[in-house]
Motif scaffolding. Structure first.
Motif, PDB file in Angstrom:
ATOM      1  N   ARG A  27     -23.308  -1.183  32.624  1.00 30.35           N
ATOM      2  CA  ARG A  27     -23.729   0.182  32.326  1.00 30.35           C
ATOM      3  C   ARG A  27     -25.243   0.280  32.217  1.00 30.35           C
ATOM      4  NH1 ARG A  27     -20.415   2.726  34.444  1.00 30.35           N
ATOM      5  NH2 ARG A  27     -21.077   4.618  33.334  1.00 30.35           N
ATOM      6  N   GLN A  61     -24.688   0.992  36.452  1.00 31.10           N
ATOM      7  CA  GLN A  61     -24.282   2.334  36.816  1.00 31.10           C
ATOM      8  C   GLN A  61     -24.295   3.239  35.594  1.00 31.10           C
ATOM      9  OE1 GLN A  61     -20.370   1.613  38.455  1.00 31.10           O
ATOM     10  NE2 GLN A  61     -21.148   1.424  40.542  1.00 31.10           N
ATOM     11  N   THR A  62     -24.403   4.531  35.834  1.00 30.44           N
ATOM     12  CA  THR A  62     -24.282   5.539  34.783  1.00 30.44           C
ATOM     13  C   THR A  62     -23.328   6.628  35.257  1.00 30.44           C
ATOM     14  OG1 THR A  62     -26.243   6.676  35.652  1.00 30.44           O
ATOM     15  CG2 THR A  62     -26.586   5.153  33.808  1.00 30.44           C
ATOM     16  N   THR A  63     -22.759   7.341  34.303  1.00 28.12           N
ATOM     17  CA  THR A  63     -21.815   8.411  34.654  1.00 28.12           C
ATOM     18  C   THR A  63     -22.528   9.538  35.373  1.00 28.12           C
ATOM     19  OG1 THR A  63     -20.433   7.845  32.740  1.00 28.12           O
ATOM     20  CG2 THR A  63     -20.101  10.014  33.743  1.00 28.12           C
ATOM     21  N   ARG A  64     -23.657   9.977  34.841  1.00 22.83           N
ATOM     22  CA  ARG A  64     -24.454  11.019  35.487  1.00 22.83           C
ATOM     23  C   ARG A  64     -25.518  10.353  36.350  1.00 22.83           C
ATOM     24  NH1 ARG A  64     -25.485  15.962  31.297  1.00 22.83           N
ATOM     25  NH2 ARG A  64     -25.859  16.987  33.292  1.00 22.83           N
ATOM     26  N   ASP A  88     -12.634   7.156  25.420  1.00 25.99           N
ATOM     27  CA  ASP A  88     -11.951   8.425  25.137  1.00 25.99           C
ATOM     28  C   ASP A  88     -12.074   8.766  23.657  1.00 25.99           C
ATOM     29  OD1 ASP A  88     -11.126   8.542  27.782  1.00 25.99           O
ATOM     30  OD2 ASP A  88      -9.274   7.428  27.361  1.00 25.99           O
ATOM     31  N   ASP A 100     -29.121   9.783  35.118  1.00 26.79           N
ATOM     32  CA  ASP A 100     -29.314   8.848  34.006  1.00 26.79           C
ATOM     33  C   ASP A 100     -29.698   7.454  34.476  1.00 26.79           C
ATOM     34  OD1 ASP A 100     -28.944  10.622  31.958  1.00 26.79           O
ATOM     35  OD2 ASP A 100     -26.799  10.237  31.731  1.00 26.79           O
ATOM     36  N   ARG A 105     -17.513  -4.974  30.773  1.00 25.25           N
ATOM     37  CA  ARG A 105     -18.044  -3.721  31.334  1.00 25.25           C
ATOM     38  C   ARG A 105     -19.397  -3.385  30.730  1.00 25.25           C
ATOM     39  NH1 ARG A 105     -17.110   1.726  29.535  1.00 25.25           N
ATOM     40  NH2 ARG A 105     -17.492   3.249  31.213  1.00 25.25           N
ATOM     41  N   THR A 120     -19.948   0.892  24.931  1.00 24.52           N
ATOM     42  CA  THR A 120     -19.655   1.723  26.092  1.00 24.52           C
ATOM     43  C   THR A 120     -18.757   2.869  25.654  1.00 24.52           C
ATOM     44  OG1 THR A 120     -17.772   0.310  26.674  1.00 24.52           O
ATOM     45  CG2 THR A 120     -19.878  -0.176  27.729  1.00 24.52           C
ATOM     46  N   TRP A 121     -19.022   4.039  26.191  1.00 22.07           N
ATOM     47  CA  TRP A 121     -18.267   5.211  25.786  1.00 22.07           C
ATOM     48  C   TRP A 121     -16.825   5.110  26.284  1.00 22.07           C
ATOM     49  CZ3 TRP A 121     -20.224  10.592  24.594  1.00 22.07           C
ATOM     50  CH2 TRP A 121     -21.429  10.538  23.882  1.00 22.07           C
ATOM     51  N   TYR A 176     -31.402  17.575  34.589  1.00 21.54           N
ATOM     52  CA  TYR A 176     -30.069  17.281  35.099  1.00 21.54           C
ATOM     53  C   TYR A 176     -29.722  18.279  36.198  1.00 21.54           C
ATOM     54  CZ  TYR A 176     -29.209  13.848  31.473  1.00 21.54           C
ATOM     55  OH  TYR A 176     -29.280  12.730  30.674  1.00 21.54           O
TER      56      TYR A 176
END
Length: 592
Positions: free
Chosen positions: A124, A219-222, A31, A225, A120, A28-29, A242
């Motif tokens: 994702r 879930q995805t951030t964008r 920082d 996606d 988590r 998971t991405w 997008y």
């Protein structure tokens, strides 16, 4: 495809199928991830100070210990500044994971194997294909200690994700044996004799609704996606746009699936909004993945000899053509005159483990057309049981079982029908006159002594933010309310325009019996919101029948507090502007 050399930390590009054996990282991405531009600027060591470098360094060390010279990591092996490259990578990613020799799933928020389902990583969107596609998935804790692999942890993972165990085990018998006992590329598996199979061949055996359900809790951030991360799972290649939003991307995904599949289960969804006063999904296709979550029930493919290969499903620009078993809805549901054409369309898939339990859509026939329907009450899905019982599963997961004296499949027939979005019909059916939009052109209130009314809701929904314009529909209903009273303005959309102004008390009398005829109806608590909710569930109402119990084209006297009285009147007429016909509605309220 670019691969990262685990010894030099340099990227090397490989064209076509001539690629070395490689490992792949799933994570998971976080920082300060190491990006493509960092690796390219190899002479500068600043990027090695990033927090994400340790993850890259540790995964490369793990790959070297496993005797792999290369590893693929999504953060640094894709130039995301190039939209063309990003699109190609996303469309190819499932195949890249499937072709890897091993996938290291780095679970950086877990140390104890028992806590694995809490990670988590399982929430994702992108990690779904990373879990399914590779031949070998190994889970590592935040300290890079082995937690187990997909085979030994298959029961635990299946319970957490809803993914079928045969997908996680590549259809091989595991029985909690170490992965090494289930290996061998060319000869059969040592433990069970089965040959190693690619995941994509196994995933094809599962229906659309099952695969949508696997992703429904992720879930995805964008937003987009959430649709794009499913391309590989469905074997779809699609242009990325997008900015189109989740609904647009998800619809395009379903349309691409329908170009390649006749799978009826793509229609086995329910509107996930629990609030009956909200606008229902009136489209043919689902708008979110959550709509494929059907509580404790799940949909699965109907395989031959049970499935019928001639039951086709085809998406067209003006709707969807479906060949399915049709039968009238239960007589108890068709007692009300407005419900006479209610029809059940039995889908060619099954619910749960019983191969005889079938999901069905509740449809209503368009007037004057034998084979044209729209879906009604999308907030629930019907399940026809072998016993003849009909189960109704609502949007909140609750279940209601209906019992009938006669078999539910009354006069069944296999037919090809045309299903359209409800609002699409009035302006697109050949031979019919488009229904006119309506506009409240004037809303006058005089001598109100502080008891001004406001517009609170409408059926159909407004098309403007000022609550003045309504789209073309057979009938219209607008609710007005102040602090002490309420009334409703109704009008039709036929040549002889009629309207009715109805008090709250009279409207309760008019609609209070409707919930008896509408399965899954919300509780009727005699409020304006309840009345509008029931009206939305009813859908199109035959106004000749509805108006027969109402006084039409007459003003109404409403009694308020402290001897206040208000007279409500209306004028309704059709006007023409720039070749378009519009119903103009004038509402007048004055204190007496």
């Amino acid at each position: 495809m670019r691969l990262l050399n685990v010894a030099s930390f340099r990227l090397e590009e490989f064209i076509g199928e001539k690629r070395p054996r490689y490992a792949i990282l799933s994570h998971t991405w976080g920082d300060e991830e190491v990006l493509f531009q960092d690796i390219q600027n190899h002479e500068c060591s600043m990027w090695k100070q990033k927090r994400g470098f340790k993850k890259v360094e540790d995964s490369c060390r793990r790959a070297k210990l496993d005797r792999y010279e290369y590893i693929w990591i999504d953060t640094c092996c894709i130039d995301k500044s190039s939209s063309a490259e990003l699109s190609e990578a996303i469309n190819s990613m499932f195949a890249w994971y499937e072709s890897s020799c091993v996938c290291y799933a780095f679970i950086e928020d877990i140390q104890d194997p028992a806590d694995l389902p809490k990670s988590r990583w399982f929430t994702r969107g992108w990690t779904l294909q990373e879990l399914i596609a590779p031949h070998d998935v190994r889970f590592y804790s935040k300290s890079w200690e082995l937690l187990g692999d997909r085979y030994t942890l298959s029961s635990q993972i299946a319970e957490r994700t809803g993914i079928n165990i045969p997908v996680l085990t590549l259809n091989r018998i595991v029985n909690n044996a170490p992965r090494e006992q289930h290996t061998g590329w060319h000869s059969g598996c040592i433990g069970c004799g089965d040959r190693v199979r690619y995941t994509s061949n196994i995933v094809k055996n599962y229906c659309v609704a099952q695969k949508m359900n696997w992703a429904s809790s992720r879930q995805t951030t964008r937003a987009e996606d959430m649709a794009y991360c499913l391309l590989g799972i469905f074997g779809i290649h699609m242009t990325l746009i997008y900015g189109e939003g989740l609904e647009g991307a998800f619809r395009r995904l379903q349309e691409e699936i329908l170009k390649r599949s006749d799978d009826h289960s793509i229609l086995a969804w329910r509107d996930d909004s629990p609030d009956y006063s909200s606008v229902e999904n009136e489209d043919i296709l689902a708008t979110t993945l959550l709509q494929f979550r059907l509580g404790n029930d799940y949909v699965q493919s109907m395989q031959l000899p049970y499935g019928q290969p001639n039951r086709k499903l085809q998406m067209e620009s003006n709707g969807l053509f479906l060949t399915a078993i049709l039968c009238p809805a239960p007589p108890e549901w068709r007692r009300h005159p407005d419900n006479e054409t209610w029809t059940l369309a039995v889908l060619d898939c099954v619910m749960g483990n019983d191969l005889s339990s079938r999901p069905a859509l509740l449809l209503m026939k368009f007037p004057n057309d034998e084979n044209m329907f729209y879906r009604i009450h999308p907030k629930f899905v019907c399940i026809i049981e072998p016993s003849g019982d009909l189960r109704v599963i609502s949007s909140d997961g609750s279940e209601k079982i209906e019992y009938f004296d006669n078999p539910i499949l009354e006069n069944p027939s296999t037919e090809k029908i045309h299903i359209l979005p409800k609002r699409y019909y009035p302006t697109h059916i050949s031979g019919s006159e488009p229904l006119r939009p309506s506009r409240i052109s004037q809303f006058n209130q005089n001598n109100m002594d502080g008891f001004q009314y406001r517009i609170v809701d409408s059926v159909p929904q407004w098309t403007d933010s000022q609550h003045r314009t309504l789209p073309g529909e057979y009938s219209h209903m607008v609710a007005f309310e102040n602090e002490s009273s309420a009334f409703f303005l109704l009008w039709n959309n036929v040549r002889e325009l009629e309207y009715a102004i109805v008090s709250l008390v009279d409207m309760i009398r008019h609609l209070e019996d409707y919930p008896k005829y509408y399965p899954g109806s919300p509780p009727f608590n005699y409020t304006v919101a309840d009345i509008m909710a029931i009206r939305k569930m009813i859908g199109h109402v035959d106004f000749e029948k509805s108006f027969s119990t109402l006084v039409t084209n007459r003003p109404l006297i409403i009694y308020g507090p402290d001897s206040h009285r208000f007279e409500v009147s209306a004028n309704i007429k059709c006007t023409s502007f720039l070749g378009s016909n519009v119903i103009e509605v004038e509402v007048n309220i004055k204190g007496l």
